[in-house]
Enzyme design. Structure first.
Site, short mmCIF file in Angstrom:
data_model
loop_
_atom_site.label_atom_id
_atom_site.label_comp_id
_atom_site.label_asym_id
_atom_site.label_seq_id
_atom_site.Cartn_x
_atom_site.Cartn_y
_atom_site.Cartn_z
N ASN A 12 -6.50 -17.84 -30.13
CA ASN A 12 -7.30 -18.08 -28.93
C ASN A 12 -7.53 -16.73 -28.27
O ASN A 12 -6.62 -16.18 -27.64
CB ASN A 12 -6.54 -19.03 -27.99
CG ASN A 12 -7.28 -19.25 -26.68
OD1 ASN A 12 -8.41 -18.79 -26.51
ND2 ASN A 12 -6.64 -19.94 -25.76
N TRP A 13 -8.73 -16.23 -28.45
CA TRP A 13 -9.03 -14.89 -27.93
C TRP A 13 -9.23 -14.90 -26.42
O TRP A 13 -9.32 -13.85 -25.80
CB TRP A 13 -10.27 -14.32 -28.61
CG TRP A 13 -10.11 -14.00 -30.07
CD1 TRP A 13 -9.02 -14.26 -30.86
CD2 TRP A 13 -11.06 -13.33 -30.91
NE1 TRP A 13 -9.25 -13.81 -32.15
CE2 TRP A 13 -10.48 -13.23 -32.21
CE3 TRP A 13 -12.34 -12.81 -30.71
CZ2 TRP A 13 -11.16 -12.63 -33.28
CZ3 TRP A 13 -13.01 -12.22 -31.78
CH2 TRP A 13 -12.42 -12.14 -33.04
N LYS A 14 -9.36 -16.08 -25.82
CA LYS A 14 -9.61 -16.20 -24.38
C LYS A 14 -10.83 -15.33 -24.01
O LYS A 14 -11.75 -15.23 -24.82
CB LYS A 14 -8.35 -15.84 -23.59
CG LYS A 14 -7.14 -16.68 -24.08
CD LYS A 14 -5.92 -16.58 -23.22
CE LYS A 14 -4.81 -17.45 -23.82
NZ LYS A 14 -3.59 -17.44 -23.00
N HIS A 96 -6.86 -26.58 -22.48
CA HIS A 96 -5.92 -25.46 -22.34
C HIS A 96 -5.42 -25.42 -20.90
O HIS A 96 -6.16 -25.73 -19.96
CB HIS A 96 -6.61 -24.15 -22.71
CG HIS A 96 -5.65 -23.02 -22.85
ND1 HIS A 96 -5.14 -22.35 -21.77
CD2 HIS A 96 -5.08 -22.46 -23.94
CE1 HIS A 96 -4.29 -21.42 -22.19
NE2 HIS A 96 -4.24 -21.47 -23.50
N GLU A 98 -5.05 -23.07 -18.96
CA GLU A 98 -5.84 -22.22 -18.07
C GLU A 98 -7.07 -22.96 -17.56
O GLU A 98 -7.57 -22.67 -16.47
CB GLU A 98 -6.22 -20.93 -18.82
CG GLU A 98 -5.01 -20.01 -18.95
CD GLU A 98 -5.03 -19.09 -20.14
OE1 GLU A 98 -6.10 -18.90 -20.75
OE2 GLU A 98 -3.96 -18.56 -20.48
N GLU A 166 1.86 -26.18 -25.55
CA GLU A 166 1.95 -24.86 -24.93
C GLU A 166 2.60 -25.00 -23.55
O GLU A 166 1.90 -25.33 -22.57
CB GLU A 166 0.57 -24.23 -24.78
CG GLU A 166 -0.18 -24.06 -26.08
CD GLU A 166 -1.25 -22.96 -25.98
OE1 GLU A 166 -1.20 -22.04 -26.79
OE2 GLU A 166 -2.10 -23.03 -25.07
N GLY A 172 1.70 -16.05 -22.21
CA GLY A 172 1.49 -14.69 -21.75
C GLY A 172 2.67 -14.07 -21.03
O GLY A 172 2.54 -13.03 -20.38
N SER A 211 3.51 -17.21 -26.20
CA SER A 211 4.26 -16.00 -26.56
C SER A 211 4.72 -15.98 -28.02
O SER A 211 5.81 -15.47 -28.32
CB SER A 211 5.45 -15.80 -25.61
OG SER A 211 4.98 -15.58 -24.28
N GLY A 232 -2.22 -16.49 -28.49
CA GLY A 232 -3.09 -15.82 -27.54
C GLY A 232 -3.09 -14.32 -27.77
O GLY A 232 -3.76 -13.81 -28.67
N GLY A 233 -2.31 -13.60 -26.99
CA GLY A 233 -2.32 -12.14 -27.01
C GLY A 233 -2.20 -11.53 -28.40
O GLY A 233 -2.94 -10.59 -28.74
P1 13P Z 1 0.03 -16.08 -25.53
O1 13P Z 1 0.24 -16.13 -27.05
O2 13P Z 1 -0.65 -14.83 -25.09
O3 13P Z 1 1.27 -16.41 -24.80
O4 13P Z 1 -1.03 -17.25 -25.19
C1 13P Z 1 -0.81 -18.52 -25.70
C2 13P Z 1 -2.03 -19.32 -25.45
O5 13P Z 1 -2.36 -19.63 -24.33
C3 13P Z 1 -2.82 -19.72 -26.61
O6 13P Z 1 -3.76 -20.70 -26.29
#
Ligand code: 13P
Length: 249
Positions: A12-14, A96, A98, A166, A172, A211, A232-233
């Site tokens: 997930n590149w956000k 998600h 977010e 998640e 994050g 994470s 994510g990251g």
């Molecule tokens: P991180 O891997 O950066 O914690 O993010 C997880 C995420 O929200 C994937 O959708």
């Protein structure tokens, strides 16, 4: 891992990625893709078409990060599921945390979006996960069970829908639940999927997200009912994403 399922590692590149670096990242992922897991990259909507074209013929699929519940209409700024499919996406992340937090998306909203995704031929990746308060109060499984009950539409099992667990507080932050807590939550999710979707529910993939990095991927992916990861990251660095994929074996 659930025996008989093919693990999925989804990135997930956000809100990261301009054309040049996004294409370079996608190409690097495709060049190093291991044969075992199914790999998906979910770039910003502006890059879905370009990545789908660049990744055609590679084992890496493309997903969106959200869609509207309507197939078309007067919804300025939104993207419909048929548009994502038309641009070459095969998956879409929905619900998600977010979006649940930042746009007040409710379970019924997420469910309507998942129905729209399925109608457009996309496979939904529906996210669930508890805020830290609920974990501390011992309510994590109850909260996630409610999210599942409210967010998954009837057609979810037949299309091989994907659930991503998640925990909000692990996204994050560099923090993750204990392996025992991940295993317990995934076992609860499995039981709910089996009950809601007799037949396919036993094999639907349940991803862990929050994470995930190369150093913890192997241990997390080895847990029962953990059928992949939503990253994510670490998905923004090809070598890290590929190391996580390699850990899915
Ligand atoms: P991180 O891997 O950066 O914690 O993010 C997880 C995420 O929200 C994937 O959708």
């Amino acid at each position: 891992m659930t025996p008989g399922t093919r693990p999925m590692i989804a990135g997930n590149w956000k809100m990261h990625g301009l054309a040049a670096d996004g294409l370079a990242l996608a190409r690097a992922v495709a060049a190093g893709a291991p044969s075992g897991p199914e790999l998906v990259v979910c770039p910003p909507a502006t890059l879905v078409a370009a990545l789908a074209a660049a990744l055609a013929g590679t084992p890496v699929a493309v997903g969106g990060q959200d869609c509207h519940a309507a197939a078309k209409g007067a919804h300025t700024g939104d993207i419909a599921a048929p548009m994502l499919a038309d641009a070459g996406a095969r998956f879409v992340i929905l619900g998600h945390s977010e979006r649940r937090a930042g746009y007040r998306e409710t379970d019924p909203t997420v469910r309507a979006k998942a129905e729209a995704a399925i109608a457009a031929g996309l496979t939904p990746i529906v996210c669930v996960g508890e805020p830290e308060d609920d974990r501390l109060l011992g309510r994590a499984e109850e909260v996630v069970a409610d999210q599942l009950a409210g967010s998954l539409p009837p057609g979810f099992g037949a299309v091989g829908g994907v659930v991503a667990y998640e925990p909000v507080w692990a996204i994050g932050t560099g923090r993750t639940p204990t392996e025992a807590d991940i295993a317990a939550m995934h076992a609860m999710i499995r039981a709910r999927l089996v009950a809601a979707f007799p037949g396919p529910g036993a094999m639907l993939r349940i991803l862990y997200g929050g994470s995930v990095k190369p150093s913890n991927a192997k241990a997390i992916l080895a847990l029962p009912n953990v059928d992949g990861a939503l990253v994510g990251g670490a998905s923004l660095v090809a070598a890290d994403f590929l190391a996580i994929a390699a850990a899915a074996g």
